[in-house]
Design a protein around this motif. Structure first.
Motif, PDB file in Angstrom:
ATOM      1  N   SER A   1      39.583  48.233  35.943  1.00  0.00           N
ATOM      2  CA  SER A   1      39.165  49.483  36.601  1.00  0.00           C
ATOM      3  C   SER A   1      37.674  49.528  36.891  1.00  0.00           C
ATOM      4  CB  SER A   1      39.552  50.683  35.724  1.00  0.00           C
ATOM      5  OG  SER A   1      40.943  50.718  35.572  1.00  0.00           O
TER       6      SER A   1
ATOM      7  N   GLU B   1      44.869  57.074  37.217  1.00  0.00           N
ATOM      8  CA  GLU B   1      43.772  57.740  36.500  1.00  0.00           C
ATOM      9  C   GLU B   1      42.465  57.601  37.283  1.00  0.00           C
ATOM     10  OE1 GLU B   1      45.976  55.568  34.978  1.00  0.00           O
ATOM     11  OE2 GLU B   1      47.145  57.283  34.290  1.00  0.00           O
TER      12      GLU B   1
ATOM     13  N   ILE C   1      47.923  42.525  52.106  1.00  0.00           N
ATOM     14  CA  ILE C   1      46.770  41.716  51.696  1.00  0.00           C
ATOM     15  C   ILE C   1      46.280  40.863  52.868  1.00  0.00           C
ATOM     16  CG2 ILE C   1      45.982  39.911  50.080  1.00  0.00           C
ATOM     17  CD1 ILE C   1      46.652  42.621  48.742  1.00  0.00           C
TER      18      ILE C   1
ATOM     19  N   ILE D   1      49.404  51.058  39.701  1.00  0.00           N
ATOM     20  CA  ILE D   1      48.312  50.294  39.059  1.00  0.00           C
ATOM     21  C   ILE D   1      47.298  49.690  40.051  1.00  0.00           C
ATOM     22  CG2 ILE D   1      47.817  48.314  37.537  1.00  0.00           C
ATOM     23  CD1 ILE D   1      50.542  49.059  36.147  1.00  0.00           C
ATOM     24  N   PRO D   2      47.745  48.956  41.111  1.00  0.00           N
ATOM     25  CA  PRO D   2      46.723  48.266  41.928  1.00  0.00           C
ATOM     26  C   PRO D   2      45.846  49.194  42.749  1.00  0.00           C
ATOM     27  CG  PRO D   2      48.899  47.970  42.896  1.00  0.00           C
ATOM     28  CD  PRO D   2      49.107  48.664  41.579  1.00  0.00           C
ATOM     29  N   ASP D   3      44.702  48.651  43.168  1.00  0.00           N
ATOM     30  CA  ASP D   3      43.734  49.350  44.029  1.00  0.00           C
ATOM     31  C   ASP D   3      43.248  50.650  43.417  1.00  0.00           C
ATOM     32  OD1 ASP D   3      42.738  48.306  46.589  1.00  0.00           O
ATOM     33  OD2 ASP D   3      44.860  47.791  46.849  1.00  0.00           O
ATOM     34  N   GLY D   4      43.048  50.636  42.108  1.00  0.00           N
ATOM     35  CA  GLY D   4      42.644  51.850  41.392  1.00  0.00           C
ATOM     36  C   GLY D   4      43.873  52.538  40.846  1.00  0.00           C
TER      37      GLY D   4
ATOM     38  N   THR E   1      42.547  37.481  38.092  1.00  0.00           N
ATOM     39  CA  THR E   1      43.959  37.675  37.747  1.00  0.00           C
ATOM     40  C   THR E   1      44.576  38.834  38.528  1.00  0.00           C
ATOM     41  OG1 THR E   1      45.511  37.746  35.897  1.00  0.00           O
ATOM     42  CG2 THR E   1      43.601  39.211  35.734  1.00  0.00           C
TER      43      THR E   1
ATOM     44  N   VAL F   1      38.286  42.455  33.232  1.00  0.00           N
ATOM     45  CA  VAL F   1      37.705  43.405  34.188  1.00  0.00           C
ATOM     46  C   VAL F   1      38.786  43.955  35.112  1.00  0.00           C
ATOM     47  CG1 VAL F   1      35.951  43.741  35.976  1.00  0.00           C
ATOM     48  CG2 VAL F   1      35.564  42.051  34.183  1.00  0.00           C
TER      49      VAL F   1
ATOM     50  N   SER G   1      39.857  41.450  40.302  1.00  0.00           N
ATOM     51  CA  SER G   1      40.197  41.651  38.885  1.00  0.00           C
ATOM     52  C   SER G   1      40.083  40.356  38.090  1.00  0.00           C
ATOM     53  CB  SER G   1      41.620  42.194  38.756  1.00  0.00           C
ATOM     54  OG  SER G   1      41.771  43.322  39.576  1.00  0.00           O
TER      55      SER G   1
ATOM     56  N   GLY H   1      40.077  38.437  45.537  1.00  0.00           N
ATOM     57  CA  GLY H   1      39.956  38.254  44.084  1.00  0.00           C
ATOM     58  C   GLY H   1      38.888  39.139  43.472  1.00  0.00           C
TER      59      GLY H   1
ATOM     60  N   MET I   1      55.474  49.396  39.768  1.00  0.00           N
ATOM     61  CA  MET I   1      54.296  48.522  39.849  1.00  0.00           C
ATOM     62  C   MET I   1      53.105  49.207  40.522  1.00  0.00           C
ATOM     63  SD  MET I   1      55.430  45.241  39.169  1.00  0.00           S
ATOM     64  CE  MET I   1      54.303  44.238  40.115  1.00  0.00           C
TER      65      MET I   1
ATOM     66  N   ILE J   1      46.165  38.515  41.283  1.00  0.00           N
ATOM     67  CA  ILE J   1      45.758  38.400  42.689  1.00  0.00           C
ATOM     68  C   ILE J   1      46.991  38.298  43.595  1.00  0.00           C
ATOM     69  CG2 ILE J   1      44.332  37.136  44.342  1.00  0.00           C
ATOM     70  CD1 ILE J   1      42.861  38.549  41.901  1.00  0.00           C
TER      71      ILE J   1
HETATM   72  C1  LIG Z   1      51.006  44.677  41.862  1.00  0.00           C
HETATM   73  C2  LIG Z   1      49.532  44.454  41.618  1.00  0.00           C
HETATM   74  C3  LIG Z   1      48.779  43.810  42.584  1.00  0.00           C
HETATM   75  C4  LIG Z   1      47.415  43.588  42.376  1.00  0.00           C
HETATM   76  N1  LIG Z   1      46.717  42.905  43.327  1.00  0.00           N
HETATM   77  C5  LIG Z   1      45.402  42.629  43.107  1.00  0.00           C
HETATM   78  C6  LIG Z   1      44.653  41.833  44.040  1.00  0.00           C
HETATM   79  O1  LIG Z   1      45.164  41.396  45.088  1.00  0.00           O
HETATM   80  N2  LIG Z   1      43.359  41.555  43.754  1.00  0.00           N
HETATM   81  C7  LIG Z   1      42.753  42.021  42.619  1.00  0.00           C
HETATM   82  O2  LIG Z   1      41.581  41.737  42.437  1.00  0.00           O
HETATM   83  N3  LIG Z   1      43.440  42.757  41.719  1.00  0.00           N
HETATM   84  C8  LIG Z   1      44.741  43.076  41.923  1.00  0.00           C
HETATM   85  N4  LIG Z   1      45.456  43.820  41.017  1.00  0.00           N
HETATM   86  C9  LIG Z   1      44.772  44.266  39.811  1.00  0.00           C
HETATM   87  C10 LIG Z   1      44.537  45.772  39.782  1.00  0.00           C
HETATM   88  O3  LIG Z   1      43.550  46.126  40.722  1.00  0.00           O
HETATM   89  C11 LIG Z   1      44.169  46.134  38.329  1.00  0.00           C
HETATM   90  O4  LIG Z   1      45.315  45.905  37.539  1.00  0.00           O
HETATM   91  C12 LIG Z   1      43.720  47.569  38.226  1.00  0.00           C
HETATM   92  O5  LIG Z   1      42.445  47.741  38.813  1.00  0.00           O
HETATM   93  C13 LIG Z   1      43.661  48.035  36.770  1.00  0.00           C
HETATM   94  O6  LIG Z   1      42.946  47.141  35.995  1.00  0.00           O
HETATM   95  P1  LIG Z   1      43.552  46.623  34.599  1.00  0.00           P
HETATM   96  O7  LIG Z   1      44.922  46.157  34.837  1.00  0.00           O
HETATM   97  O8  LIG Z   1      42.572  45.690  34.016  1.00  0.00           O
HETATM   98  O9  LIG Z   1      43.660  47.928  33.697  1.00  0.00           O
HETATM   99  P2  LIG Z   1      42.462  48.605  32.878  1.00  0.00           P
HETATM  100  O10 LIG Z   1      41.287  48.833  33.754  1.00  0.00           O
HETATM  101  O11 LIG Z   1      42.270  47.850  31.620  1.00  0.00           O
HETATM  102  O12 LIG Z   1      43.119  50.018  32.553  1.00  0.00           O
HETATM  103  C14 LIG Z   1      44.101  50.184  31.529  1.00  0.00           C
HETATM  104  C15 LIG Z   1      44.458  51.662  31.476  1.00  0.00           C
HETATM  105  O13 LIG Z   1      43.283  52.440  31.173  1.00  0.00           O
HETATM  106  C16 LIG Z   1      43.078  53.397  32.184  1.00  0.00           C
HETATM  107  N5  LIG Z   1      41.628  53.585  32.397  1.00  0.00           N
HETATM  108  C17 LIG Z   1      40.687  52.644  32.664  1.00  0.00           C
HETATM  109  N6  LIG Z   1      39.478  53.228  32.798  1.00  0.00           N
HETATM  110  C18 LIG Z   1      39.658  54.546  32.625  1.00  0.00           C
HETATM  111  C19 LIG Z   1      38.799  55.685  32.655  1.00  0.00           C
HETATM  112  N7  LIG Z   1      37.480  55.576  32.927  1.00  0.00           N
HETATM  113  N8  LIG Z   1      39.340  56.898  32.416  1.00  0.00           N
HETATM  114  C20 LIG Z   1      40.665  57.041  32.184  1.00  0.00           C
HETATM  115  N9  LIG Z   1      41.528  56.015  32.138  1.00  0.00           N
HETATM  116  C21 LIG Z   1      41.035  54.788  32.362  1.00  0.00           C
HETATM  117  C22 LIG Z   1      43.763  52.858  33.420  1.00  0.00           C
HETATM  118  O14 LIG Z   1      44.107  53.900  34.320  1.00  0.00           O
HETATM  119  C23 LIG Z   1      44.995  52.200  32.793  1.00  0.00           C
HETATM  120  O15 LIG Z   1      45.979  53.170  32.553  1.00  0.00           O
HETATM  121  C24 LIG Z   1      46.800  44.060  41.195  1.00  0.00           C
HETATM  122  C25 LIG Z   1      47.564  44.715  40.223  1.00  0.00           C
HETATM  123  C26 LIG Z   1      48.914  44.925  40.425  1.00  0.00           C
HETATM  124  C27 LIG Z   1      49.725  45.646  39.373  1.00  0.00           C
END
Ligand SMILES: Cc1cc2nc3c(=O)[nH]c(=O)nc-3n(C[C@H](O)[C@H](O)[C@H](O)COP(=O)(O)OP(=O)(O)OC[C@H]3O[C@@H](n4cnc5c(N)ncnc54)[C@H](O)[C@@H]3O)c2cc1C
Length: 386
Positions: free
Chosen positions: A136, A369, A94, A363-366, A159, A134, A130, A128, A360, A161
């Motif tokens: 994905s 899925e 980061i 999940i992050p950075d996309g 969140t 909000v 997520s 920041g 873990m 972050i």
């Molecule tokens: C260790 C860690 C570090 C992180 N660091 C940061 C950071 O520094 N800054 C930051 O901004 N964020 C950060 N994040 C957040 C991370 O980018 C999000 O958690 C991630 O983008 C997924 O968003 P969400 O958790 O809201 O899941 P959601 O978007 O709610 O997704 C939930 C589930 O639904 C699936 N899904 C969503 N949309 C679709 C679709 N169109 N088709 C099929 N499946 C779908 C997802 O794949 C997932 O399985 C971090 C997360 C983690 C775990």
């Protein structure tokens, strides 16, 4: 294609590995399995790594005070860091990408104000995007930046972050208008100058580094801190994702390598049925599968960084690297737990922690899925996002 590291890369990795084993490992072991490394300690660790180009300075151009390392060389060293400490690796990821954003996506004033202190590892950055509602779909960001004279007033919550609780400043994705993705922008909010609150989050793994909620409660930020002009959208930041995703994949590669190393050592030592368990064919099968997955993941990641070093856009290759490396790391770490039998689920052997850490990273950075949708879009020409 060349599968051999250059002499320069080999020496850089060797020297850094010596540092990691003798200096960093004893420090991070004090915090394992789940204790947060304090901010001051994390900064000291970055400072110790600066001479190797691994304190946030590595890939920054020499004219801006960095080392100007090729991405692939940096990546080979980062992989070793992730093998020794996934937590420090994530924090550095980061920090390094924060410095790189200041270098390539920011205005001169912000770059000159923050980059030199980052390159001395005096301050910590976070990014920041997520929000509680909000994830994905970044286009839905709700955190507002409302213009008021020569300031913006930032209101909202972020969140998950990474580095959030440590952060001295945050590059916040904000909404400046209701015009969907075009209404998004990015503003630099300084904790000391403008003020924001953070709350650290207790997680499944990687608890020695900070992941936090950030709260912006009508924070007044000078208009000069807007890093991307309102209305321009976030297209210019897509190049950052191309670099961040294989780097996240590489974090998983390092974690999985640590798990495989432990599994091999245990398989040679633990005896059942009159011989080391590693002499049983099914255990060798698990080790072989893990080694194949890990090597395939490394090759995907190295390819992405090789393309980046050649200035070639590689959204799909980056997505493949991130998707595959983070998924197989869960499998490799799970196999390492299995090979350790009952000992694998205790805190004493370290593989349960590696398994939690690996879990873990899909999940992050996309998420996995989302990476598949990027790859599927390129294959079919059909956009499954809309
Ligand atoms: C260790 C860690 C570090 C992180 N660091 C940061 C950071 O520094 N800054 C930051 O901004 N964020 C950060 N994040 C957040 C991370 O980018 C999000 O958690 C991630 O983008 C997924 O968003 P969400 O958790 O809201 O899941 P959601 O978007 O709610 O997704 C939930 C589930 O639904 C699936 N899904 C969503 N949309 C679709 C679709 N169109 N088709 C099929 N499946 C779908 C997802 O794949 C997932 O399985 C971090 C997360 C983690 C775990």
């Amino acid at each position: 294609m060349n599968f051999l590291p250059t002499e320069e890369q080999r020496l850089a990795v060797e020297g850094f590995n010596r540092f990691l084993e003798t200096k960093l490992r004893p420090i991070v072991q004090r915090y394992q399995p789940d204790k947060l490394i304090e901010k001051e300690r994390m900064l000291e660790i970055f400072q110790l790594m600066l001479p190797y180009g691994m304190g946030g300075n590595g890939i920054i151009a020499e004219k801006h005070g960095g080392m100007g390392m090729p991405w692939l060389t940096y990546a080979l060293m980062y992989e070793q860091l992730a093998r020794v400490s996934g937590d420090v690796a994530i924090s550095l990821l980061i920090q390094q990408l924060g410095a790189y954003s200041l270098e390539v996506c920011s205005n001169d004033a912000m770059r000159d104000k923050y980059l030199p202190r980052m390159l001395r590892a005096e301050i910590i950055a976070c990014s920041g995007i997520s929000e509680p509602g909000v994830g994905s779909n970044v286009a839905e960001v709700t955190c507002r930046a409302k213009q008021d004279g020569d300031h913006y007033v930032v209101t909202g919550e972020k969140t998950w972050i990474s580095n959030g609780h440590y952060s001295d400043f945050c590059m916040v994705v904000v909404r400046t208008s209701d015009d969907g993705a075009k209404g998004l922008s990015m503003i630099l909010v300084d904790r000391a100058e403008h003020g924001y609150e953070s709350r650290n989050i207790d997680k499944l793994g990687l608890n020695s580094t900070s992941t936090a909620q950030l709260f912006f409660d009508g924070v007044r930020v000078p208009a000069g801190n807007m890093l991307i002009a309102p209305g321009a959208g976030l297209k210019s930041t897509l190049v950052l994702f191309e670099k961040a995703r294989p780097m996240v994949g590489l974090t998983s590669v390092g974690i999985a390598q640590a798990a495989l190393d432990k599994a091999v050592a245990y398989a040679k030592e633990r005896r059942q049925h009159g011989k080391p368990i590693g002499a049983h064919q099914l255990i060798q099968g698990m080790l072989a599968e893990a080694a194949i997955e890990l090597d395939a993941a490394k090759l995907l990641v190295y390819r992405a960084f090789n393309l980046i070093d050649h200035g070639v856009r590689c959204e799909v290759e980056s997505a493949m690297a991130k998707c595959y490396a983070t998924e197989i790391a869960v499998d490799v770490a799970s196999k390492a737990v299995q090979i350790h039998g009952g000992n694998g689920i205790t805190k004493d052997f370290g593989v349960e922690l590696l398994f939690r850490n690996a879990r873990m990273m899909t999940i992050p950075d996309g998420t996995t899925e989302i990476q598949k949708l990027i790859i599927g879009r390129a294959l079919t020409g059909l956009n499954a996002f809309s």
